[in-house]
Design a protein around this motif. Structure first.
Motif, mmCIF file in Angstrom:
data_model
loop_
_atom_site.group_PDB
_atom_site.id
_atom_site.type_symbol
_atom_site.label_atom_id
_atom_site.label_comp_id
_atom_site.label_asym_id
_atom_site.label_seq_id
_atom_site.Cartn_x
_atom_site.Cartn_y
_atom_site.Cartn_z
ATOM 1 N N VAL A 228 -1.506 -14.640 -3.782
ATOM 2 C CA VAL A 228 -1.794 -14.045 -2.468
ATOM 3 C C VAL A 228 -1.333 -14.962 -1.339
ATOM 4 C CG1 VAL A 228 -3.636 -13.331 -0.879
ATOM 5 C CG2 VAL A 228 -3.713 -12.624 -3.275
ATOM 6 N N LEU A 229 -1.669 -16.249 -1.440
ATOM 7 C CA LEU A 229 -1.302 -17.193 -0.375
ATOM 8 C C LEU A 229 0.195 -17.455 -0.338
ATOM 9 C CD1 LEU A 229 -4.208 -19.816 -0.404
ATOM 10 C CD2 LEU A 229 -3.966 -17.713 0.908
ATOM 11 N N ASN A 230 0.856 -17.205 -1.443
ATOM 12 C CA ASN A 230 2.318 -17.349 -1.458
ATOM 13 C C ASN A 230 2.962 -16.256 -0.610
ATOM 14 O OD1 ASN A 230 4.777 -18.595 -2.429
ATOM 15 N ND2 ASN A 230 5.069 -16.753 -3.670
ATOM 16 N N SER A 249 -8.533 -11.936 -0.695
ATOM 17 C CA SER A 249 -9.364 -10.740 -0.833
ATOM 18 C C SER A 249 -8.605 -9.631 -1.566
ATOM 19 C CB SER A 249 -9.782 -10.261 0.564
ATOM 20 O OG SER A 249 -10.644 -9.164 0.491
ATOM 21 N N HIS A 250 -9.206 -9.101 -2.642
ATOM 22 C CA HIS A 250 -8.589 -7.982 -3.358
ATOM 23 C C HIS A 250 -8.548 -6.740 -2.470
ATOM 24 C CE1 HIS A 250 -9.248 -10.260 -7.154
ATOM 25 N NE2 HIS A 250 -8.259 -9.515 -7.593
ATOM 26 N N ILE A 251 -7.439 -6.007 -2.531
ATOM 27 C CA ILE A 251 -7.329 -4.724 -1.825
ATOM 28 C C ILE A 251 -7.946 -3.635 -2.698
ATOM 29 C CG2 ILE A 251 -5.751 -3.020 -0.833
ATOM 30 C CD1 ILE A 251 -3.714 -5.329 -0.491
ATOM 31 N N ASP A 264 -2.341 -9.731 -9.404
ATOM 32 C CA ASP A 264 -1.140 -9.373 -8.642
ATOM 33 C C ASP A 264 -1.296 -9.795 -7.178
ATOM 34 O OD1 ASP A 264 1.102 -8.270 -7.523
ATOM 35 O OD2 ASP A 264 0.638 -6.187 -8.042
ATOM 36 N N GLY A 265 -0.380 -10.620 -6.710
ATOM 37 C CA GLY A 265 -0.431 -11.078 -5.323
ATOM 38 C C GLY A 265 -0.288 -9.959 -4.310
ATOM 39 N N ASN A 266 0.345 -8.842 -4.714
ATOM 40 C CA ASN A 266 0.469 -7.684 -3.821
ATOM 41 C C ASN A 266 -0.865 -6.984 -3.613
ATOM 42 O OD1 ASN A 266 3.519 -7.293 -3.319
ATOM 43 N ND2 ASN A 266 3.409 -7.557 -5.548
ATOM 44 N N ASN A 267 -1.827 -7.282 -4.489
ATOM 45 C CA ASN A 267 -3.147 -6.666 -4.413
ATOM 46 C C ASN A 267 -4.119 -7.538 -3.620
ATOM 47 O OD1 ASN A 267 -5.264 -4.904 -4.817
ATOM 48 N ND2 ASN A 267 -5.764 -5.686 -6.857
ATOM 49 N N GLY A 268 -3.610 -8.220 -2.617
ATOM 50 C CA GLY A 268 -4.507 -9.083 -1.852
ATOM 51 C C GLY A 268 -3.974 -9.440 -0.479
ATOM 52 N N GLU A 325 0.415 1.057 -2.444
ATOM 53 C CA GLU A 325 -0.334 1.778 -3.475
ATOM 54 C C GLU A 325 -1.784 1.301 -3.502
ATOM 55 O OE1 GLU A 325 1.589 1.527 -7.271
ATOM 56 O OE2 GLU A 325 3.594 1.829 -6.404
ATOM 57 N N TYR A 326 -1.957 -0.002 -3.394
ATOM 58 C CA TYR A 326 -3.313 -0.555 -3.382
ATOM 59 C C TYR A 326 -4.066 -0.135 -2.117
ATOM 60 C CZ TYR A 326 -1.716 -3.630 -7.178
ATOM 61 O OH TYR A 326 -1.230 -4.127 -8.366
ATOM 62 N N LEU A 327 -3.355 -0.103 -0.988
ATOM 63 C CA LEU A 327 -3.990 0.298 0.271
ATOM 64 C C LEU A 327 -4.446 1.754 0.243
ATOM 65 C CD1 LEU A 327 -1.981 -1.408 3.149
ATOM 66 C CD2 LEU A 327 -4.423 -1.619 2.671
ATOM 67 N N GLU A 328 -3.671 2.602 -0.433
ATOM 68 C CA GLU A 328 -4.060 4.006 -0.569
ATOM 69 C C GLU A 328 -5.421 4.100 -1.260
ATOM 70 O OE1 GLU A 328 -4.460 7.970 -0.556
ATOM 71 O OE2 GLU A 328 -2.956 6.826 0.562
ATOM 72 N N PHE A 329 -5.612 3.260 -2.287
ATOM 73 C CA PHE A 329 -6.893 3.238 -2.996
ATOM 74 C C PHE A 329 -7.999 2.756 -2.055
ATOM 75 C CE2 PHE A 329 -10.310 1.575 -5.501
ATOM 76 C CZ PHE A 329 -10.364 2.380 -6.624
ATOM 77 N N HIS A 330 -7.718 1.697 -1.301
ATOM 78 C CA HIS A 330 -8.726 1.135 -0.397
ATOM 79 C C HIS A 330 -9.144 2.149 0.660
ATOM 80 C CE1 HIS A 330 -10.453 -1.436 2.789
ATOM 81 N NE2 HIS A 330 -10.813 -2.233 1.795
#
Length: 337
Positions: A228-230, A249-251, A264-268, A325-330
């Motif tokens: 995530v920090l990367n 923070s997880h999305i 997955d770093g994209n999920n945060g 995709e993760y944001l849609e879930f959130h």
């Protein structure tokens, strides 16, 4: 004016499956004392179901007890701790076959109606009761727990008793969690984390390295945090980039993610604590074009204090295609409309 009789019935239904609220009520009743138990219960109900304030005297008493750690110490008195921890110090005397407290060499007695301490060892000795009611009252919560653990460890040197030590550590975490998290949401979240970690540890299909990776990811650390920090070098709201002040923070929440999504770093996103809390609890979310969504449940006072508004473009937010995709879930599952 609130109709307390109706509210009490509604509240009782609400807490049937809520162990945290049940524990909180038990703690407050211990503090309030038997004479005030009915008043204390009605007060809690009134407060949690929409009443504005506790009556001043009880409110002050609860606050004072919380500040001094008394609420946490009631965990050291109740049955769950008695059975989980003090049970380690119970053993049968060879000559009489009666249970005694091994540390105090004192016979265990029944605690109340229906108790069968003489048969199962689930009780406390008079010396143990005196220790709980007097000695630990002058200790901090940490000192009290450390003292009890020291007593237990004297009688858990056998490798067959390692499970008992793990149970004791779990009991300690429960008490310290209550010390750190005074809100029900925080405490439930902490307990869910412990349960998730236990499930990971017991999964025989995972290697030890995989277990460690997933446990650290559950805590917002390790590989997930690094990933995530990367991608996110700073909090997009505050622009703070010091990693010690950022939370990964997880999305899509941990409990809803598969093992790959969990790290997955994209999920945060990387947020400072206030915005991490807002996002995690669903008070804010984002559209795919980086515009901010704010829940109607967040007051205008909070929005003004945080300098945020609906539709505000958060330029520093990094949203990849996978992140969308993760944001849609959130937005659909976590965001409070």
């Amino acid at each position: 004016m609130v109709d307390l009789e109706i509210v009490v019935e509604e509240f009782r239904r609400k807490i049937e499956q809520d162990a945290t609220l049940q524990d909180f009520i038990k703690d407050v009743l211990v503090i309030a004392g038997t004479a005030n138990s009915n008043r204390a219960f009605y007060t809690i109900v009134y407060h949690l179901m929409g009443g504005k304030t506790f009556p001043k005297k009880l409110s002050h008493k609860i606050s004072l007890c919380m500040d001094k750690g008394v609420i946490e110490k009631t965990f050291l008195k109740r049955n769950n701790y008695e059975q989980r921890v003090y049970g380690f110090l119970s053993g049968k005397k060879k000559d009489t076959e009666e249970y005694e407290d091994l540390y105090y060499s004192d016979k265990i007695i029944n605690l109340g109606h229906g108790s069968k301490a003489s048969e199962n060892g689930r009780g406390l000795s008079p010396k143990r009761i005196q220790f709980i009611e007097n000695d630990i009252c002058v200790m901090s919560v940490l000192q009290a727990i450390a003292t009890i653990e020291k007593q237990v460890r004297l009688f858990t040197k056998d490798s067959k008793q390692i499970g008992k030590i793990e149970d004791m550590v779990l009991a300690r975490k429960r008490i310290l969690a209550l010390s750190q998290h005074h809100s029900a949401d925080d405490f439930i979240e902490y307990e869910e984390q412990l349960e998730d970690e236990q499930i990971i540890k017991e999964n025989e299909e995972l290697s030890e390295a995989e277990k460690e990776t997933l446990i650290l990811a559950r805590r917002g650390q390790g590989k997930f945090r690094a990933n995530v920090l990367n991608r996110n070098k700073c909090c997009p709201f505050t622009k703070i980039s010091n990693p010690h002040l950022l939370i990964a923070s997880h999305i899509k929440p941990w409990k809803d993610s598969n093992n790959k999504e969990k790290v997955d770093g994209n999920n945060g996103f990387a947020f400072t604590p206030t915005f991490d809390r807002l996002f995690d609890q669903g008070y804010i979310s984002f559209n795919n074009d980086k515009t901010l969504l704010i829940s109607e449940t967040l007051s205008k006072e909070c929005r003004d204090a945080l300098h945020i508004r609906n539709g505000q473009v958060i330029e520093g937010l990094i949203i990849s295609d996978k992140c969308k995709e993760y944001l849609e879930f959130h937005r659909s599952k976590r965001f409070r409309k």
